[in-house]
Design a protein around this motif. Structure first.
Motif: not given
Lengths: 270, 649
Positions: B414-441
């Motif tokens: 909901g937060t990222l939807w239609k946002s303009k997010v800075r895709l920097n290193t911390p943000m990239l790690w967070i998106l990767m974490s969301m992907f990996n945990f999705l597979i784990g879940g």
């Protein structure tokens, strides 16, 4: 028209592609090789979960990619600050929360409860007809198979390995015990093992001091030589001998089984 | 309260006579003395003693002596006991320099960094052991491990150190200690001396578990299953004792952080405004306070079972008792590890998008409900040995816990939807974490289904699943958090190209390694085996190659962060434009965090038009300007804060 529509269309498209991929996986058997009725239950449940979860997986992954493509600023730029942002969207929350509750209730009813009912039914008197009883004794580190209905106390291959041989399409009742018949001073000084035939799609732990049962029907003539998943393997760590606590297994025709019983009797009688 | 802070802030006071040796050296010496004293005593009074100088019972008492000697030597004696008893002490807290990280400290930021330092040490040791395991698994027969017991001991040390000295420690003892007080606008923690002692139990635990093979092999893995543990050599004693030390350290963290959040929040920081990261910490701290005493009791019983022996768990008919007691703690434990990661996602995403957090209350409800449900799912680890009648209820709750877990995703999406997010290193790690945990879940949904579980249980599917959940959540979010807070921790920043490149390499290596675990599991690869049927070799071989790359990638990230810590470009005071209080002070923060007590006047997660700066540091500033902080060595800010001591003017 905007992100909502683009995203929805992409979601549908990729979900359909994902479902096509699932059909390919299911055709090739995601569990590689399953030759028992129990294993079929597990495989059907696995396939059902795979098919239902694919759109969920696609939704989140597509969203993450979509974010990286559509919702980012250029490098070094700050996001715009002159906007008002929604912090709530009742429809989205309702669909998400309601959807996840519905999905989990579905999974609990099917395949969880429906498959367990079928499994539990196998030990009801109607199904539990004792066509073949095999006593399985687990000790550190060996599987010992005996066939009380045929008077066989320990069945072996010609070179002395313990061998489990089963007739195809006959319901088997495994009686699982963990104790060591050779340690006469303390037979129950053994540990938890797990009786697993990967190709049968089920494992049950074998616990010292307990007698546990497992029911299944092998559905194809096969053996360890045909596929290495057709083996008895201890799946619970049981000490240094654990990796080698395995036995070959053969599923044969009725006639072959009868011959094999005769041969084992001859072997036992010297 | 004023007498608790007798340490002057500046170093003008004459420094007493220098200690004869560095505290760590003294701690080792006193630990050796403690061990010898108690070990020798036990050997002397043991009526059944044999020839060895170190026996099972004697090593247990000797270890207790060593642990007490270690803690006394590191600072318990000088800094706590002497002042407590009213004796003069030569202890004085060091205010700067690298040496203060190798001493007893009361500053929560120093303690936090100590926790992170030890946790990374544990991670590198346990990771190195994982590399050895993967090397062994490149072939279907034994190579570098000569006996399966050696391999199984390595598996046990890998799992135990990863779980208890890294996964539970880095985000809670480390980031929690460092950032919770800063994020609630507190100037110190409530139990700062206890906390300063507690961190030194981490090296005790790591060294104990690491050197367990000195006492012989143990073959149970990190779970210590009975009755197998009853057959193990005395190495298992050091598993119990090491985990006891590590969980005790984490228990102290939990106690301290919960107390700090309850009593030291800045004026205006209501529970409704509490930062997400702090909510994550509070929920897992409560989980730790509930479940760590339970596992510690179990381990004491298992220890007595072994050395007395008492046969609590090894008696015929009761082998499942230990399994029950272990998983009763064991499943909440994995949520203790994962929940702070969910909180981190929704901490960093609104900042990087400069967009208001969507559904904040749902994100918090999710954390709280995961915490509550986590105690109701534990027997899903026992589907293969549970009574049939007990399978369905546990399967039900296991499936249901994915609902509150999903709330973290809902808020993030909901937060990222239609946002303009800075895709920097911390943000990239967070998106990767969301992907990996999705597979784990999602792979966990298969395991929650009992009929599928009976096939996948104890296979590499499970190993893949929990590495995806734990590395996917805690390690990837942990790297995201460290890159995010690096400017706060060190005042320096990193290079985006380097940061992103390392993140992408880690992500690819991680996924190429662990995604194949699922296939191995489906194909019949069971766990805890240094030798396996030869048909599984090709995939194991390539998994090992990717695992080595993954190990190098983790090491590369840690080295790069260390490099930036010292040599990175200067960062601004609030480089991401965040609104949480930790950014409203200098970087790194001074000894008591804020020059004056900040006040919170608005939501910390609202951005965009019409929102205000939520942290005000001027309201009480005038008070501080005329305060006696500079003249009065007994100055205590509590006397001036509206909520502390009840004195407002």
């Amino acid at each position: 028209m905007g992100e909502n529509v683009v995203f929805a269309v992409l979601w549908v498209v990729f979900s359909v592609l994902g479902e096509i991929g699932d059909r390919v996986i299911i055709r090739h058997n995601p569990m590689y090789y399953i030759v028992s009725n129990q294993g079929q239950l597990a495989l059907q449940a696995f396939n059902f979960l795979l098919v239902v979860l694919t759109p969920v997986f696609v939704f989140v992954v597509l969203f993450l990619v979509f974010t990286m493509v559509r919702f980012t600023t250029k490098r070094g730029e700050m996001p715009p600050a002159n906007k008002r942002f929604a912090i709530d969207n009742k429809a989205f929350v309702l669909v998400w929360v309601g959807g996840s509750i519905a999905l989990n209730l579905l999974f609990f009813l099917h395949p969880t409860t429906s498959a367990m009912e079928q499994m539990f039914a196998l030990d009801q008197p109607a199904a539990n007809t004792h066509d073949l009883v095999v006593d399985v004794t687990a000790r550190q580190w060996q599987w010992i198979f005996s066939y009380p209905q045929y008077g066989l106390t320990q069945t072996l291959t010609p070179n002395g390995q313990n061998l489990l041989e089963l007739p195809v399409n006959v319901p088997v009742k495994f009686v699982l015990r963990s104790y060591d018949p050779y340690h006469t001073y303390d037979q129950y000084a053994d540990v938890i093992h797990s009786f697993w035939v990967p190709a049968f799609g089920i494992k049950e732990d074998v616990i010292p001091g307990e007698t546990r049962y497992e029911y299944l029907t092998p559905t194809a003539i096969t053996s360890y030589a045909v596929n290495p998943m057709v083996r008895v393997q201890c799946a619970e760590v049981c000490g240094p001998g654990h990796p080698w606590m395995e036995s070959p297994l053969a599923v044969v025709s009725d006639q072959q089984f009868a011959q094999w019983v005769k041969a084992q009797k001859a072997l036992a009688n010297g | 309260m004023a007498h608790a802070m007798t340490v002057p802030e500046s170093g003008h006071a004459p420094r007493p006579r220098k200690a004869p040796m560095p505290p760590v050296l003294r701690a080792f010496l006193w630990a050796a003395i403690g061990f010898l004293l108690l070990n020798t005593f036990v050997i002397a009074v043991d009526p059944f003693r044999g020839h060895p100088f170190v026996t099972g019972p004697s090593v247990v008492f000797g270890w207790v002596g060593a642990a007490i000697g270690w803690l006394l030597g590191i600072g318990l004696y000088d800094a706590v006991l002497l002042p407590l008893m009213g004796f003069p002490t030569r202890w004085q807290e060091r205010q700067q320099g690298w040496r203060r990280y190798w001493e007893f400290a009361t500053d929560h930021k120093v303690i936090g960094l100590q926790y992170m330092m030890f946790a990374v040490g544990g991670f590198l040791i346990a990771g190195g052991i994982a590399m050895l395991m993967r090397y062994e698994l490149m072939t279907p027969y034994l190579t570098i491990f000569h006996y399966p017991s050696n391999y199984l001991t390595a598996v046990g040390i890998h799992g135990t150190l990863m779980m208890f000295s890294f996964a539970t420690v880095f985000m809670i003892g480390g980031l929690g200690n460092y950032f919770v007080p800063l994020m609630i606008g507190a100037r110190e923690t409530v139990l700062s001396k206890l906390s300063g002692i507690g961190v030194w139990l981490v090296p005790v635990g790591i060294l104990t578990v690491l050197f367990s093979p000195l006492l012989g092999e143990w073959s149970t893995g990190w779970r210590g299953y009975e009755p197998l543990a009853g057959q193990d050599a005395n190495g298992i004693l050091f598993y119990y004792l090491g985990v006891l030390a590590l969980t005790m350290s984490s228990l102290i963290v939990a106690l301290n952080l919960v107390a700090t959040v309850m009593f030291r929040r800045a004026p205006g920081l209501t529970w409704g405004r509490l930062p997400l990261f702090v909510w994550g910490q509070v929920t897992v701290n409560l989980l730790m306070l509930i479940w760590f005493p339970e596992i510690q009791t179990t381990f004491v019983m298992a220890l007595l079972d072994k050395v007395v022996p008492l046969n609590f768990f090894t008696a015929t008919g009761s082998p499942l008792t230990y399994l029950m007691l272990f998983w009763l703690f064991g499943h909440p434990e994995v949520y203790i590890i994962a929940v702070p990661a969910f909180a981190i996602w929704n901490e960093i995403i609104p900042v990087m998008a400069q967009k208001s957090l969507f559904g904040r209350q749902w994100a918090v409800i999710g954390l709280v409900f995961v915490m509550m449900l986590s105690g109701l799912v534990w027997a899903h680890h026992m589907f293969t040995n549970l009574r049939n009648s007990e399978i369905l209820p546990f399967s039900f709750f296991t499936e249901m816990i994915s609902i509150p877990t999903g709330f973290a995703y809902m808020s993030a999406i909901g937060t990222l939807w239609k946002s303009k997010v800075r895709l920097n290193t911390p943000m990239l790690w967070i998106l990767m974490s969301m992907f990996n945990f999705l597979i784990g879940g999602l792979t966990g949904v298969f395991l929650a289904d009992p009929i599928v579980n009976l096939q996948l249980h104890d296979t590499f599917w499970v190993v893949g699943h929990f590495h995806y959940t734990i590395i996917g959540s805690m390690v990837f979010s942990g790297f995201g958090a460290i890159y995010y807070w690096l400017p706060k921790l060190s005042g320096r920043t990193f290079n985006e190209t380097w940061g992103k490149t390392l993140a992408i390499i880690t992500f690819l290596a991680f996924n190429l390694t662990f995604s194949q675990f699922f296939l191995l599991g489906l194909h019949g690869m069971n766990r805890w085996v240094p030798a396996y049927p030869a048909y599984l070799q090709p995939m194991n071989f390539e998994v090992s190659i990717f695992a080595f790359i993954l190990g190098a990638a983790f090491l590369g990230n840690i080295l790069y962060i260390g490099y930036c810590w010292r040599n990175g470009a200067q960062a601004g005071e609030n480089p991401w434009g965040a609104k949480t209080p930790e950014w409203f002070t200098s970087s790194p923060a001074p000894r008591y965090n804020f020059p004056v007590q900040p006040e919170i006047v608005g939501s910390l997660y609202l951005y965009g038009e019409g929102t205000k700066v939520p942290v005000v540091t001027t309201a009480l500033g005038e008070l501080a300007a005329t305060s006696r902080a500079t003249q009065d060595p007994q100055f205590d800010w509590h006397d001036y804060a509206p909520d502390g001591g009840g004195v407002t003017s």
